[in-house]
Motif scaffolding. Sequence first.
Motif, short mmCIF file in Angstrom:
data_model
loop_
_atom_site.label_atom_id
_atom_site.label_comp_id
_atom_site.label_asym_id
_atom_site.label_seq_id
_atom_site.Cartn_x
_atom_site.Cartn_y
_atom_site.Cartn_z
N GLY A 115 0.81 -1.21 0.00
CA GLY A 115 0.00 0.00 0.00
C GLY A 115 0.84 1.25 0.00
O GLY A 115 0.58 2.19 -0.76
N LEU A 116 1.87 1.30 0.84
CA LEU A 116 2.70 2.50 0.92
C LEU A 116 3.43 2.73 -0.40
O LEU A 116 3.50 3.86 -0.89
CB LEU A 116 3.70 2.36 2.07
CG LEU A 116 3.11 2.48 3.47
CD1 LEU A 116 4.20 2.25 4.52
CD2 LEU A 116 2.45 3.82 3.70
N LEU A 117 3.96 1.65 -0.98
CA LEU A 117 4.67 1.82 -2.25
C LEU A 117 3.71 2.24 -3.35
O LEU A 117 4.01 3.10 -4.17
CB LEU A 117 5.38 0.52 -2.63
CG LEU A 117 6.58 0.15 -1.76
CD1 LEU A 117 7.14 -1.21 -2.18
CD2 LEU A 117 7.66 1.22 -1.87
N GLY A 118 2.53 1.62 -3.34
CA GLY A 118 1.56 1.98 -4.36
C GLY A 118 1.11 3.41 -4.23
O GLY A 118 0.98 4.13 -5.21
N MET A 119 0.87 3.84 -2.98
CA MET A 119 0.45 5.24 -2.77
C MET A 119 1.56 6.21 -3.17
O MET A 119 1.31 7.27 -3.73
CB MET A 119 0.08 5.44 -1.30
CG MET A 119 -1.15 4.65 -0.87
SD MET A 119 -1.29 4.65 0.92
CE MET A 119 -2.52 3.36 1.13
N LEU A 120 2.80 5.81 -2.86
CA LEU A 120 3.92 6.69 -3.16
C LEU A 120 4.08 6.90 -4.66
O LEU A 120 4.40 7.99 -5.12
CB LEU A 120 5.20 6.10 -2.55
CG LEU A 120 6.48 6.92 -2.70
CD1 LEU A 120 6.32 8.28 -2.02
CD2 LEU A 120 7.66 6.18 -2.13
N PHE A 121 3.82 5.82 -5.42
CA PHE A 121 4.03 5.92 -6.87
C PHE A 121 2.74 6.06 -7.66
O PHE A 121 2.72 5.94 -8.87
CB PHE A 121 4.80 4.68 -7.37
CG PHE A 121 6.20 4.62 -6.85
CD1 PHE A 121 7.18 5.47 -7.33
CD2 PHE A 121 6.52 3.73 -5.84
CE1 PHE A 121 8.47 5.41 -6.84
CE2 PHE A 121 7.81 3.68 -5.35
CZ PHE A 121 8.79 4.52 -5.84
N GLY A 122 1.63 6.31 -6.94
CA GLY A 122 0.41 6.69 -7.62
C GLY A 122 -0.57 5.59 -7.89
O GLY A 122 -1.64 5.84 -8.44
N GLY A 137 -12.14 0.35 -3.36
CA GLY A 137 -10.71 0.18 -3.14
C GLY A 137 -10.17 1.19 -2.14
O GLY A 137 -9.35 0.86 -1.29
N LEU A 138 -10.63 2.44 -2.24
CA LEU A 138 -10.18 3.48 -1.31
C LEU A 138 -10.59 3.13 0.11
O LEU A 138 -9.81 3.25 1.05
CB LEU A 138 -10.77 4.83 -1.73
CG LEU A 138 -10.47 6.01 -0.79
CD1 LEU A 138 -8.97 6.28 -0.73
CD2 LEU A 138 -11.22 7.25 -1.26
N ILE A 139 -11.84 2.67 0.27
CA ILE A 139 -12.33 2.31 1.61
C ILE A 139 -11.51 1.16 2.18
O ILE A 139 -11.11 1.17 3.35
CB ILE A 139 -13.82 1.95 1.55
CG1 ILE A 139 -14.66 3.17 1.17
CG2 ILE A 139 -14.30 1.39 2.89
CD1 ILE A 139 -16.13 2.87 0.95
N ILE A 140 -11.23 0.14 1.34
CA ILE A 140 -10.45 -1.00 1.81
C ILE A 140 -9.04 -0.58 2.20
O ILE A 140 -8.48 -1.05 3.20
CB ILE A 140 -10.41 -2.10 0.73
CG1 ILE A 140 -11.82 -2.66 0.52
CG2 ILE A 140 -9.45 -3.21 1.12
CD1 ILE A 140 -11.90 -3.70 -0.59
N GLN A 141 -8.46 0.35 1.43
CA GLN A 141 -7.13 0.85 1.77
C GLN A 141 -7.13 1.51 3.15
O GLN A 141 -6.27 1.24 3.98
CB GLN A 141 -6.66 1.87 0.73
CG GLN A 141 -6.29 1.27 -0.62
CD GLN A 141 -5.76 2.32 -1.57
OE1 GLN A 141 -4.80 3.01 -1.23
NE2 GLN A 141 -6.38 2.46 -2.73
N ILE A 142 -8.14 2.34 3.39
CA ILE A 142 -8.22 3.03 4.68
C ILE A 142 -8.38 2.03 5.81
O ILE A 142 -7.72 2.11 6.84
CB ILE A 142 -9.38 4.05 4.67
CG1 ILE A 142 -9.10 5.15 3.64
CG2 ILE A 142 -9.58 4.64 6.06
CD1 ILE A 142 -10.24 6.12 3.46
N VAL A 143 -9.28 1.04 5.61
CA VAL A 143 -9.50 0.03 6.65
C VAL A 143 -8.23 -0.75 6.93
O VAL A 143 -7.87 -1.02 8.08
CB VAL A 143 -10.64 -0.93 6.23
CG1 VAL A 143 -10.73 -2.11 7.18
CG2 VAL A 143 -11.96 -0.19 6.18
N LEU A 144 -7.49 -1.13 5.87
CA LEU A 144 -6.25 -1.89 6.05
C LEU A 144 -5.22 -1.08 6.82
O LEU A 144 -4.54 -1.59 7.71
CB LEU A 144 -5.69 -2.31 4.69
CG LEU A 144 -6.41 -3.49 4.00
CD1 LEU A 144 -5.83 -3.71 2.62
CD2 LEU A 144 -6.27 -4.75 4.85
N VAL A 145 -5.08 0.20 6.47
CA VAL A 145 -4.12 1.05 7.17
C VAL A 145 -4.47 1.16 8.64
O VAL A 145 -3.62 1.06 9.53
CB VAL A 145 -4.04 2.45 6.51
CG1 VAL A 145 -3.21 3.40 7.37
CG2 VAL A 145 -3.43 2.34 5.12
N VAL A 146 -5.78 1.36 8.93
CA VAL A 146 -6.22 1.46 10.32
C VAL A 146 -5.94 0.17 11.08
O VAL A 146 -5.44 0.17 12.21
CB VAL A 146 -7.73 1.80 10.39
CG1 VAL A 146 -8.25 1.68 11.82
CG2 VAL A 146 -7.97 3.20 9.87
#
Length: 335
Positions: A115-122, A137-146
């Motif tokens: 996730g971090l690498l993907g967010m960093l590179f778009g 996908g955005l919601i799942i990303q937020i849930v995973l980070v939390v």
Amino acid sequence: MPGIWETHMKFSLRSRNLFKTIAVVLALALPTALAISSADARVGGGSSSGSRGSRTYSAPPSTTTAPGSASQFNRTYTQPGAGMNSAASAPARGGLFGRAGGFMGGLAAGFLGAGLLGMLFGGGLFGGLGGLSSILGLIIQIVLVVLVVRLAMSWWQRRHTPQAAYANADAGAASGPQPNQRSGLGGGLGGFGFGANANNAPLEIKPDDYESFERLLGDIQAAWSNEDVAKLHTLATPEMVSYFEQDLGQNRARNVVNKVTDVKLLQGDLAEAWREGETDYATVALRFALTDKTLDRNSGTVVAGSEQPGEVTEVWTFARRPGSGWELSAIQQTN
């Protein structure tokens, strides 16, 4: 309808920018953390490592030299409820998800890295999806980070919260050390004395043993500074040497070398001594002077530490088996 999608795209873009910022901050913070940790580059790396047999998860009694408590071990082969002889043969797993995660910890760590690498590179975790799927996908990303953050916080709290055995031992030692009836050894051992009893253990620690402890303090620091692993094997248990090798390897990777010189014992006293099977143990509080500096291997420039001498108080445990002398079995920092 175009207005709705335009609003969504703007929100998604802002969210990605936020996550990119978090990823960049984490990437910049890691070298800083490594630089800070290199300030305690002496033997043991300023952490608590090793084993105290069946008492690994029990706090050693406080002494005059170390009136506070000793830190729990963050590097040990010994499993809870097991003595040193039944310790795991492989090093304990470290790192953020090493002890608390198992399969799920590795899975979460993989999601976090992706996730971090993907967010960093778009791209994000689900950067290839579009339309309504991108919202999911955005919601799942937020849930995973939390979830990952909560897992990390839970791990951190468990690691820094004393276990019940530690709390009970601290409660038993709250009244402070009781003076031993035997007289101190005086200046002959640089301040080493019988500052605390041995919890009525059947093992007697003699003056020759204290001389061995003081000699090991200096010899181990010298072997560490010379990166002499073969010598360390004659002074410490295989477990402790494995940690020394890890730390020396990290120094080589950073192209630095740690030098600990002018080591002098200022004060020392016994916390406890006992016997398990054929193995003797002695846990001793040590306050000693030293010059601790880390040098660039190529230029010899001081990159951490200082040319000025300082003082350190640590709790060392020594082990002795039949036919062998004392060797370092554990180092604990003091609180």
